[in-house]
Design a protein around this motif. Structure first.
Motif, PDB file in Angstrom:
ATOM      1  N   TYR A  11      10.514  24.355 -37.807  1.00  0.00           N
ATOM      2  CA  TYR A  11       9.166  24.207 -38.367  1.00  0.00           C
ATOM      3  C   TYR A  11       8.252  24.901 -37.368  1.00  0.00           C
ATOM      4  O   TYR A  11       8.002  24.348 -36.296  1.00  0.00           O
ATOM      5  CB  TYR A  11       8.738  22.741 -38.436  1.00  0.00           C
ATOM      6  N   ALA A  16      13.979  21.528 -35.471  1.00  0.00           N
ATOM      7  CA  ALA A  16      14.299  20.151 -35.882  1.00  0.00           C
ATOM      8  C   ALA A  16      15.797  19.947 -36.019  1.00  0.00           C
ATOM      9  O   ALA A  16      16.320  18.870 -35.723  1.00  0.00           O
ATOM     10  CB  ALA A  16      13.609  19.820 -37.196  1.00  0.00           C
ATOM     11  N   ASN A  36      14.164   8.067 -34.262  1.00  0.00           N
ATOM     12  CA  ASN A  36      13.115   8.845 -34.921  1.00  0.00           C
ATOM     13  C   ASN A  36      13.060  10.234 -34.312  1.00  0.00           C
ATOM     14  O   ASN A  36      13.160  10.399 -33.097  1.00  0.00           O
ATOM     15  CB  ASN A  36      11.746   8.167 -34.736  1.00  0.00           C
ATOM     16  N   GLY A  37      12.933  11.228 -35.184  1.00  0.00           N
ATOM     17  CA  GLY A  37      12.808  12.601 -34.708  1.00  0.00           C
ATOM     18  C   GLY A  37      14.137  13.285 -34.437  1.00  0.00           C
ATOM     19  O   GLY A  37      14.166  14.431 -33.996  1.00  0.00           O
ATOM     20  N   ALA A  38      15.260  12.626 -34.740  1.00  0.00           N
ATOM     21  CA  ALA A  38      16.584  13.213 -34.451  1.00  0.00           C
ATOM     22  C   ALA A  38      16.904  14.396 -35.352  1.00  0.00           C
ATOM     23  O   ALA A  38      17.730  15.237 -35.014  1.00  0.00           O
ATOM     24  CB  ALA A  38      17.662  12.139 -34.600  1.00  0.00           C
ATOM     25  N   GLY A  39      16.262  14.438 -36.537  1.00  0.00           N
ATOM     26  CA  GLY A  39      16.530  15.530 -37.474  1.00  0.00           C
ATOM     27  C   GLY A  39      17.230  15.060 -38.746  1.00  0.00           C
ATOM     28  O   GLY A  39      17.670  15.875 -39.555  1.00  0.00           O
ATOM     29  N   LYS A  40      17.302  13.744 -38.955  1.00  0.00           N
ATOM     30  CA  LYS A  40      18.008  13.193 -40.121  1.00  0.00           C
ATOM     31  C   LYS A  40      17.300  13.579 -41.426  1.00  0.00           C
ATOM     32  O   LYS A  40      17.926  14.081 -42.351  1.00  0.00           O
ATOM     33  CB  LYS A  40      18.112  11.658 -40.026  1.00  0.00           C
ATOM     34  N   SER A  41      15.979  13.334 -41.477  1.00  0.00           N
ATOM     35  CA  SER A  41      15.230  13.620 -42.722  1.00  0.00           C
ATOM     36  C   SER A  41      15.290  15.104 -43.043  1.00  0.00           C
ATOM     37  O   SER A  41      15.437  15.488 -44.205  1.00  0.00           O
ATOM     38  CB  SER A  41      13.763  13.213 -42.585  1.00  0.00           C
ATOM     39  N   THR A  42      15.191  15.932 -42.018  1.00  0.00           N
ATOM     40  CA  THR A  42      15.243  17.376 -42.245  1.00  0.00           C
ATOM     41  C   THR A  42      16.605  17.753 -42.824  1.00  0.00           C
ATOM     42  O   THR A  42      16.685  18.514 -43.787  1.00  0.00           O
ATOM     43  CB  THR A  42      14.983  18.125 -40.915  1.00  0.00           C
ATOM     44  N   GLU A 158      16.311   6.149 -44.812  1.00  0.00           N
ATOM     45  CA  GLU A 158      15.838   4.902 -44.215  1.00  0.00           C
ATOM     46  C   GLU A 158      15.273   3.941 -45.266  1.00  0.00           C
ATOM     47  O   GLU A 158      14.090   3.565 -45.202  1.00  0.00           O
ATOM     48  CB  GLU A 158      14.753   5.208 -43.162  1.00  0.00           C
TER      49      GLU A 158
HETATM   50  N1  LIG Z   1       6.900  19.285 -41.657  1.00  0.00           N
HETATM   51  C1  LIG Z   1       7.101  19.324 -40.330  1.00  0.00           C
HETATM   52  N2  LIG Z   1       6.401  20.166 -39.541  1.00  0.00           N
HETATM   53  C2  LIG Z   1       6.610  20.223 -38.220  1.00  0.00           C
HETATM   54  N3  LIG Z   1       7.523  19.471 -37.553  1.00  0.00           N
HETATM   55  C3  LIG Z   1       8.242  18.599 -38.279  1.00  0.00           C
HETATM   56  C4  LIG Z   1       8.081  18.478 -39.703  1.00  0.00           C
HETATM   57  N4  LIG Z   1       8.949  17.543 -40.153  1.00  0.00           N
HETATM   58  C5  LIG Z   1       9.631  17.093 -39.070  1.00  0.00           C
HETATM   59  N5  LIG Z   1       9.209  17.722 -37.952  1.00  0.00           N
HETATM   60  C6  LIG Z   1       9.732  17.544 -36.590  1.00  0.00           C
HETATM   61  O1  LIG Z   1      11.117  17.809 -36.631  1.00  0.00           O
HETATM   62  C7  LIG Z   1      11.844  16.873 -35.817  1.00  0.00           C
HETATM   63  C8  LIG Z   1      12.879  16.158 -36.657  1.00  0.00           C
HETATM   64  O2  LIG Z   1      12.202  15.346 -37.613  1.00  0.00           O
HETATM   65  P1  LIG Z   1      12.940  14.540 -38.759  1.00  0.00           P
HETATM   66  O3  LIG Z   1      11.883  13.884 -39.602  1.00  0.00           O
HETATM   67  O4  LIG Z   1      13.921  15.402 -39.431  1.00  0.00           O
HETATM   68  O5  LIG Z   1      13.711  13.439 -37.906  1.00  0.00           O
HETATM   69  P2  LIG Z   1      14.290  12.029 -38.343  1.00  0.00           P
HETATM   70  O6  LIG Z   1      15.526  11.832 -37.570  1.00  0.00           O
HETATM   71  O7  LIG Z   1      14.386  11.943 -39.812  1.00  0.00           O
HETATM   72  O8  LIG Z   1      13.204  11.024 -37.835  1.00  0.00           O
HETATM   73  P3  LIG Z   1      12.277  10.029 -38.689  1.00  0.00           P
HETATM   74  O9  LIG Z   1      13.108   8.855 -38.980  1.00  0.00           O
HETATM   75  O10 LIG Z   1      11.149   9.728 -37.741  1.00  0.00           O
HETATM   76  O11 LIG Z   1      11.848  10.792 -39.908  1.00  0.00           O
HETATM   77  C9  LIG Z   1      10.795  15.972 -35.195  1.00  0.00           C
HETATM   78  O12 LIG Z   1      10.483  16.496 -33.929  1.00  0.00           O
HETATM   79  C10 LIG Z   1       9.624  16.087 -36.134  1.00  0.00           C
HETATM   80  O13 LIG Z   1       8.419  15.873 -35.442  1.00  0.00           O
END
Ligand SMILES: Nc1ncnc2c1ncn2[C@@H]1O[C@H](COP(=O)(O)OP(=O)(O)OP(=O)(O)O)[C@@H](O)[C@H]1O
Length: 309
Positions: A11, A16, A36-42, A158
């Motif tokens: 991003y 991510a 949080n922020g590990a990259g799971k949602s991405t 989640e």
């Molecule tokens: N749309 C976006 N623009 C910029 N950075 C992003 C965006 N979405 C996620 N990130 C960043 O990418 C990294 C991974 O985020 P992601 O949401 O995939 O993690 P996660 O493991 O799902 O955590 P969470 O449970 O907090 O969502 C984080 O550093 C987040 O800040």
């Protein structure tokens, strides 16, 4: 069923997801565990074709869904982390709205809504506006919306964050039931106990990488060469503590009240030796157990941090 090959997502300047390989097998509950922020949602957004990866391939039944997202879309149900419902509308009306988006109509839609309301345990409250629901009830309707079109694969981001225990249990049991009926499920969470309870295989993510993978048994077996033994005594004296401490293979010893917590090399027979020492010193043991390593321990051993840090 689905394979991710060297998938990377940027991003702007944030990387991510940093080139991961992953496999989702038909009929399993796959867990993505990480803070949080590990990259799971991405990662799951890429699998759901919400957006493409910056690099890498996602192969579903021989087709690259980065190039051809339609090959998978109708087969996927996605439960987003954020509640995506109309608060003024009831559960029934929300489901009807989303069902129509999936192209369902008439008697087929009505019967599907009834079925979904039953699955999520919301039949009785179906006609009340969503804004009057508890957090857990909203989450259940959120899940219901992803089930209307009979997906083969359900991806859940989640789904139990911030809800009451009763709804959480209901959701976990619903996930198990859907899986027993044949649905493949990808379940992301930062709650170790949920992933451990539900999932056949687990990928542990941190900082855009997969840091460990396997069944929970494989993960636990791989991470530790140590055992922790917890022994409760009627009364502890210094001789006992010194004698246990002086044994070979003891890595650490903590005394808490009348309890001793000993960490030792795996397979070092420490429990038997400790029981003998206690007997020699006339110290009465009231209970003891060997603590199993948890997925939290796996994460800790790989990263030096806890999942909640
Ligand atoms: N749309 C976006 N623009 C910029 N950075 C992003 C965006 N979405 C996620 N990130 C960043 O990418 C990294 C991974 O985020 P992601 O949401 O995939 O993690 P996660 O493991 O799902 O955590 P969470 O449970 O907090 O969502 C984080 O550093 C987040 O800040």
């Amino acid at each position: 069923m689905i394979k991710l090959i060297r998938v990377r997502k940027l991003y702007k300047s944030t990387e991510a997801v940093k080139g991961i390989d992953m496999e989702i097998r038909e009929g399993e509950i796959l867990g993505l565990l990480g803070p949080n922020g590990a990259g799971k949602s991405t990662t799951i957004s890429i699998i759901s074709t919400l957006f493409p990866p910056t690099e890498g391939q996602v192969i579903f039944e021989g087709q690259d869904i980065v190039k051809n997202p339609k090959a998978i879309r109708r087969l996927l149900g996605m439960v987003p982390q954020e509640i995506a419902l109309y608060p003024e509308l009831s559960a029934y009306e929300n489901l009807k709205f989303f069902g129509k988006l999936y192209g369902l109509n008439g008697a087929e839609l009505e019967s599907k809504i009834d079925e979904v309301l039953n699955i999520i345990g919301m039949s009785e409250k179906a006609k009340t506006p969503v804004k009057t629901y508890s957090g857990g009830m909203k989450r259940r309707v959120n899940i219901g919306c992803a089930l209307l079109h009979n997906p083969k694969i359900l991806i859940m981001d989640e789904p139990t964050v911030g809800i009451d225990t009763q709804s959480r249990t209901y959701i976990l049991e619903t996930v198990k039931k859907l899986n027993r009926e044949g649905m493949t499920i990808v379940y992301t969470s930062h709650y170790m106990d949920e992933v451990e309870y539900l999932c056949d295989r687990i990928y542990i993510m941190d900082d855009g990488h997969i840091i460990a993978q396997g069944t929970k048994e494989e993960l636990k077996a791989s991470m530790t060469k140590e055992n922790t033994i917890i022994i409760n005594f009627e009364y502890i004296n210094n001789n006992l503590v010194d004698a246990i401490k002086s044994m070979q293979d003891v890595k650490s010893l903590i005394v808490e009240g009348d309890t001793i917590k000993v960490t030792c090399e795996k397979n070092s027979n420490l429990l038997q030796k400790t029981l003998l020492i206690a007997q020699d010193l006339d110290c009465v043991i009231t209970s003891f157990f060997v603590k199993e390593p948890t997925l939290e321990d796996v994460f800790l051993s790989k990263t030096g941090r806890t999942l909640r840090d």
